[in-house]
Design an enzyme around this catalytic site. Structure first.
Site, PDB file in Angstrom:
ATOM      1  N   THR A  56      22.165  46.054  75.364  1.00  0.00           N
ATOM      2  CA  THR A  56      23.089  44.928  75.488  1.00  0.00           C
ATOM      3  C   THR A  56      22.635  43.765  74.606  1.00  0.00           C
ATOM      4  O   THR A  56      23.424  42.889  74.261  1.00  0.00           O
ATOM      5  CB  THR A  56      23.221  44.484  76.954  1.00  0.00           C
ATOM      6  OG1 THR A  56      23.564  45.628  77.753  1.00  0.00           O
ATOM      7  CG2 THR A  56      24.312  43.445  77.143  1.00  0.00           C
ATOM      8  N   TYR A 144      13.329  55.457  78.455  1.00  0.00           N
ATOM      9  CA  TYR A 144      14.776  55.308  78.621  1.00  0.00           C
ATOM     10  C   TYR A 144      15.369  56.669  78.295  1.00  0.00           C
ATOM     11  O   TYR A 144      15.386  57.081  77.137  1.00  0.00           O
ATOM     12  CB  TYR A 144      15.251  54.218  77.674  1.00  0.00           C
ATOM     13  CG  TYR A 144      16.725  53.878  77.669  1.00  0.00           C
ATOM     14  CD1 TYR A 144      17.632  54.431  78.555  1.00  0.00           C
ATOM     15  CD2 TYR A 144      17.210  52.962  76.732  1.00  0.00           C
ATOM     16  CE1 TYR A 144      18.971  54.083  78.527  1.00  0.00           C
ATOM     17  CE2 TYR A 144      18.541  52.606  76.684  1.00  0.00           C
ATOM     18  CZ  TYR A 144      19.422  53.170  77.582  1.00  0.00           C
ATOM     19  OH  TYR A 144      20.749  52.827  77.542  1.00  0.00           O
ATOM     20  N   LYS A 169      14.043  54.656  83.172  1.00  0.00           N
ATOM     21  CA  LYS A 169      15.431  54.209  83.098  1.00  0.00           C
ATOM     22  C   LYS A 169      16.257  55.451  82.789  1.00  0.00           C
ATOM     23  O   LYS A 169      16.258  55.948  81.662  1.00  0.00           O
ATOM     24  CB  LYS A 169      15.589  53.141  82.019  1.00  0.00           C
ATOM     25  CG  LYS A 169      17.025  52.672  81.819  1.00  0.00           C
ATOM     26  CD  LYS A 169      17.116  51.582  80.759  1.00  0.00           C
ATOM     27  CE  LYS A 169      18.565  51.186  80.517  1.00  0.00           C
ATOM     28  NZ  LYS A 169      18.679  50.092  79.512  1.00  0.00           N
TER      29      LYS A 169
END
Length: 303
Positions: A56, A144, A169
């Site tokens: 993001t 991730y 994640k």
């Protein structure tokens, strides 16, 4: 650092893990005053875990110098008000240098973006993360994972040699696969963070996650905190009320293979006068005829 000493980092992952946007000024550079103001807004809203240089934050559009700037700016602005999990990635030397910079800057953890390569073997995935984790043994390290074919046993293998691998994640859009992966890796061994944010948080929490990432939190911290409080108390109907509240916003972000994932967040922030709507290619600002709906949603959250 011993496993016990990582407890503060583990606790920070079992929360709303905010992924701050990186606002840009009119000349295209990182807008540092706006960035600091947005970070303060998150902190004042009760957010205590931040991931600078996440998706993001437009990680892949930032130069190495800008990524270092974002890390340093975040550490400086946050101080001791939150735990910082810096996103690192790209080739191994670049990722190692970024992890060491995060450590030198005072961050507590790094999140390792999924390897961007057309050919990823499971053993190579372990080697990639091991090189980074071993370079910063004092930091908590959080892979991730977006690779649906990766085995949970590989994560366990990695953690056997790198005890600073403390959380994950997980961002494969399949709650059943997540449940199996977490149990194959060791459900209690890691902190499981639902990496697909609020839309997937209830289903992933039901399978063992205790934290979730959020880009929406940039716009409405209270909404994200309402969801995690419901999930922590086992109030799934309450969590789904929040889910319904944010559904349209997240559908707009996820449309067309998430083409406007960051765009919609920045548009909402722009509608509130908090930063410019500018995003970098390959993202693109929303056309004018689609901006009103985002502004209406943001205004409806009573921010």
């Amino acid at each position: 650092m011993s496993g016990v000493a990582f407890e503060a980092q583990r606790a920070a992952l079992a929360d709303v893990v905010a992924i701050p946007v990186t606002p840009f000024a009119e000349d295209g550079t990182v807008d540092q005053p706006a960035h600091r103001a947005l970070l303060r807004r998150l902190l004042d809203g009760g957010i205590t875990t931040l991931t600078p240089n996440g998706n993001t934050g437009e990680f892949y559009t930032l130069t190495p110098e800008e990524r270092r700037l974002v890390t340093e700016l975040t550490v400086d602005e946050v101080g001791d008000r939150a735990v910082i999990l810096v996103g690192v990635g790209h080739d191994v030397p670049t990722a190692v240098a970024a992890a060491r910079h995060a450590q030198d800057s005072g961050a507590a953890m790094v999140m390792v973006h999924q390897p961007i390569h057309p050919y990823v073997s499971e053993g190579g995935w372990v080697d990639y993360h091991r090189a980074i984790a071993e370079a910063v043994p004092g930091l908590g390290v959080v892979p991730y994972i977006r690779n649906a074919s990766l085995s949970g046993l590989r994560l366990a293998e990695l953690a056997d040699v790198c005890p600073n691998i403390i959380g994950v994640k997980y961002a494969v859009p399949d709650a059943a696969r997540f449940a199996a992966f977490a149990r194959d890796a060791g459900l209690e061994r890691f902190v499981w963070v639902a990496g697909l944010a609020e839309p997937y948080a209830p289903s992933y929490f039901s399978a063992g996650a205790t934290g979730f990432t959020s880009g929406l939190v940039n716009v409405a911290p209270a909404v994200s905190l309402n969801m995690i409080e419901a999930l922590r108390s086992g109030d799934y109907p309450g969590a789904m009320k929040v889910w319904a509240q944010i559904r349209r916003f997240e559908e707009l972000r996820g449309a067309n293979a998430s083409a406007n994932n960051v765009t919609v967040v920045k548009e909402a922030l722009a509608s509130l006068g908090l930063c410019r709507r500018d995003v970098r290619p390959p993202s693109r600002a929303l056309p004018e005829n689609e901006r009103a709906e985002v502004a209406e949603i943001a205004a409806g959250w009573s921010i």
